[in-house]
Design a protein around this motif. Sequence first.
Motif, PDB file in Angstrom:
ATOM      1  N   GLU A  23       0.891  -1.207   0.112  1.00  0.00           N
ATOM      2  CA  GLU A  23      -0.232  -0.032   0.022  1.00  0.00           C
ATOM      3  C   GLU A  23       1.033   1.092  -0.057  1.00  0.00           C
ATOM      4  O   GLU A  23       0.651   2.192  -0.820  1.00  0.00           O
ATOM      5  CB  GLU A  23      -0.939   0.150   1.235  1.00  0.00           C
ATOM      6  N   LYS A  24       1.893   1.301   0.997  1.00  0.00           N
ATOM      7  CA  LYS A  24       2.569   2.671   0.884  1.00  0.00           C
ATOM      8  C   LYS A  24       3.709   2.834  -0.323  1.00  0.00           C
ATOM      9  O   LYS A  24       3.657   3.916  -0.679  1.00  0.00           O
ATOM     10  CB  LYS A  24       3.501   2.493   2.204  1.00  0.00           C
TER      11      LYS A  24
ATOM     12  N   GLN B  45       1.305   3.677  -3.322  1.00  0.00           N
ATOM     13  CA  GLN B  45       1.044   5.299  -3.269  1.00  0.00           C
ATOM     14  C   GLN B  45       2.139   6.204  -3.797  1.00  0.00           C
ATOM     15  O   GLN B  45       1.819   7.062  -4.694  1.00  0.00           O
ATOM     16  CB  GLN B  45       0.782   5.833  -1.820  1.00  0.00           C
TER      17      GLN B  45
ATOM     18  N   GLY C  44       2.647   4.171  -7.962  1.00  0.00           N
ATOM     19  CA  GLY C  44       1.454   4.050  -8.715  1.00  0.00           C
ATOM     20  C   GLY C  44       1.106   3.130  -9.679  1.00  0.00           C
ATOM     21  O   GLY C  44       0.106   3.014 -10.371  1.00  0.00           O
TER      22      GLY C  44
ATOM     23  N   SER D  89       0.638  -1.122  -8.807  1.00  0.00           N
ATOM     24  CA  SER D  89       0.745  -2.160  -8.101  1.00  0.00           C
ATOM     25  C   SER D  89       1.402  -3.462  -8.668  1.00  0.00           C
ATOM     26  O   SER D  89       2.112  -4.271  -7.938  1.00  0.00           O
ATOM     27  CB  SER D  89      -0.771  -2.371  -7.608  1.00  0.00           C
TER      28      SER D  89
END
Length: 725
Positions: free
Chosen positions: A449-450, A453, A456, A458
């Motif tokens: 997740e971090k 962010q 951009g 995944s």
Amino acid sequence: MFFKFENFAALESIKDLNYLPFREIIRLFLQEFTELKEQTVDGMKIWSTLVTIEPNGVVFPLYVIEETVQFSVKPYCDHCKFAGWGHNYVSKRRYHFVIPEKNQWDEPLEHGFSELQTHSLYGLIHCNGYGHLVCINGFKLDSNFLSESDLMDFWDRICSTLNTRKLSVRDSLKDGLMELRLLHCVAFGQSWFGKWGFQFRWGSYGATEQKYETAIEYLSQLGLDRIINDFNNKVAGRHIKRIIHKYRGLSETPLITISDLLQFMLGFKFRGLTQSKRRESVIQSTYQELKALGNKMPMKFDTLVTSIAKSCRWPARRVEYVLMVVVNFLKEKKANGDGKRGISRHELREETRKCVGDTGLIDFVLKSIKCFAIGNHIIRRSINSSTRKYEFKIHETVKETHPAEFSLSALSSDCRWPAKAVKQAAEVLISVLKSNFSKKTMSLPELQEKAGQAIGDSELVGFVLKSLSNSLIGNQLIYCSKHPSTKRVEFSIEDVLNQGMIENLEGLSSLEIAYERDVYEDVLFLYSNVLFGYKESDSVSLASRTIIDGKQFVKEWFLEDQEINQFMPLECQVLPSFDELETELTRPLSPGEVIVVPPSITIEELKGFAQSAFRDTYCIMDKFVVNQIGGLRGIEDDKVLSCTMKPNAHVWIRGSGLDLETKLRYEDGPYKMTVDCICGARFDDGEMMILCDGCQVWQHGRCNGIDDDDEAAPSVFQCAACSSE
């Protein structure tokens, strides 16, 4: 309170007091140079001062801790025992001088500081002026910091200013895999500490001063042509010859002996390649760290079994069984929540004995374990930073893999992202893991997740994570494991090299590093294959072993060296009565105490000075009364001192009131070890010893074929004399 490093403890304000003995000048030193802190450590008062290095503005702390022996949990001194001063009377106070390691500069001095060997500098001086350099590590990684030589200059200046009488050191310095005391003795004819006036004191395993000096002279004169001839038909001979010819070609002067060669190599090693000696140290230290890192890569289980079986008398199936017992026990500990705690070698050995009856096999296998992988687990052996003993840990990985170098080129063939994007993603993931350092680990979803962010993409994050798992990238070792309770996948990051070292490597070319590595490897090859390459019975190997066993060195400051105006130094030594010598004080006499008095005082006044000095210094003399100055019977007490004796005289003191009931009598403790080893040793020299259950006499383990590891000692031992009866 700040003082300049260059002239610390050498200021005029204290040089004017250089006639005082240590027990007095240390008190003035603490008043002049330090501040008493409010807190204590282990119940002892702490003084501190800050020392600054003006050219670069670096400031480091120096702590002085005063220990009152009467209230100490360890009132006796092993350093005195190993230096041959165990018969000294126990001093009432001792002073610890500590410069902590760099990362502790801003922290208070910790409990148990005297047990650590990681201090940049740690020295101990008893109030009678006898002291010990316990450890010196220096700062090798940055040009702003100090080398061991700089710190030795600093420490030597302090000891000289404080009128230290004798200072011992146990030389255990190493240059990578080499013992510096052997390397320096062969190259320069003395140990590294010899540059500051330290002389050979005692040798372990019966090594005498004569044997030690003969060994140095013999090895220093060992001819290079003889070495080439001796190794002409041996495997290492060709490489030895190549090394000798290479440096002979580089030298402007003839290289005849191995001493000539090593001096040239150690001097040429750093010449002309770097801007300063600090960068040289960075190169060498980095190479050693990288070399050590290579030894930590896990070996495959089958490879380890084969390797151990080839080097021992036990078959591979038995070696494999012992290893599986070890692995299963470590897994069990991890499942019970003890995975983060290292398992001591002793505990692991005792648990393994429940399943394996052959302790010799167990010890051999445990000593052979460094780092190996089995299934999705990695087992490592390391040294606990606090206890300094071996311990074993087990790590669980997500997949069956070994840490390997993270390579962008290896990924480019089977991924759809450009190398630049992959590199940036890897850097982001590492940055996220670093920011989570306080929590040690980060779960896979949280990391995704971090990082997502910031990146951009995944899918790219997931791809790089698979490649980063259990890999090495730059200075970072990334671990991927499962939590023993939640079973969730977690990532953690660990610095392999000190960050300061990495920063200092910027600007150093790979050619310089390779060059330094080559010179070090050449010295190491000669060290291993020449100094220890002959048969054990050969005179070269015997001489090398004698120097290796010569570890204890002492520097002595003499009364004659002191410039004293209008004062008279004397060495006063107590001579107990005949009955006391026969029944109580049976060890060699404790050395005399230095007193400095005006020459115009009377004999009666001298008695008072001597009595006060002894009471202030030794536990056994707390109520000592001086009755007579030896050799002056019949001379009136009102006689002027300068009319009866000369400065620096040795004076015998007789008196009464010695406390023969106190346990604080001798520095090596209330019970004297009886040592009578076959090597000739007659005292405890600090090496591993074993007690004969028959005659109750101590001997070296090594001299009786027992490894220097008390875990390997037999439960029942009899010396050769007792076993033959």
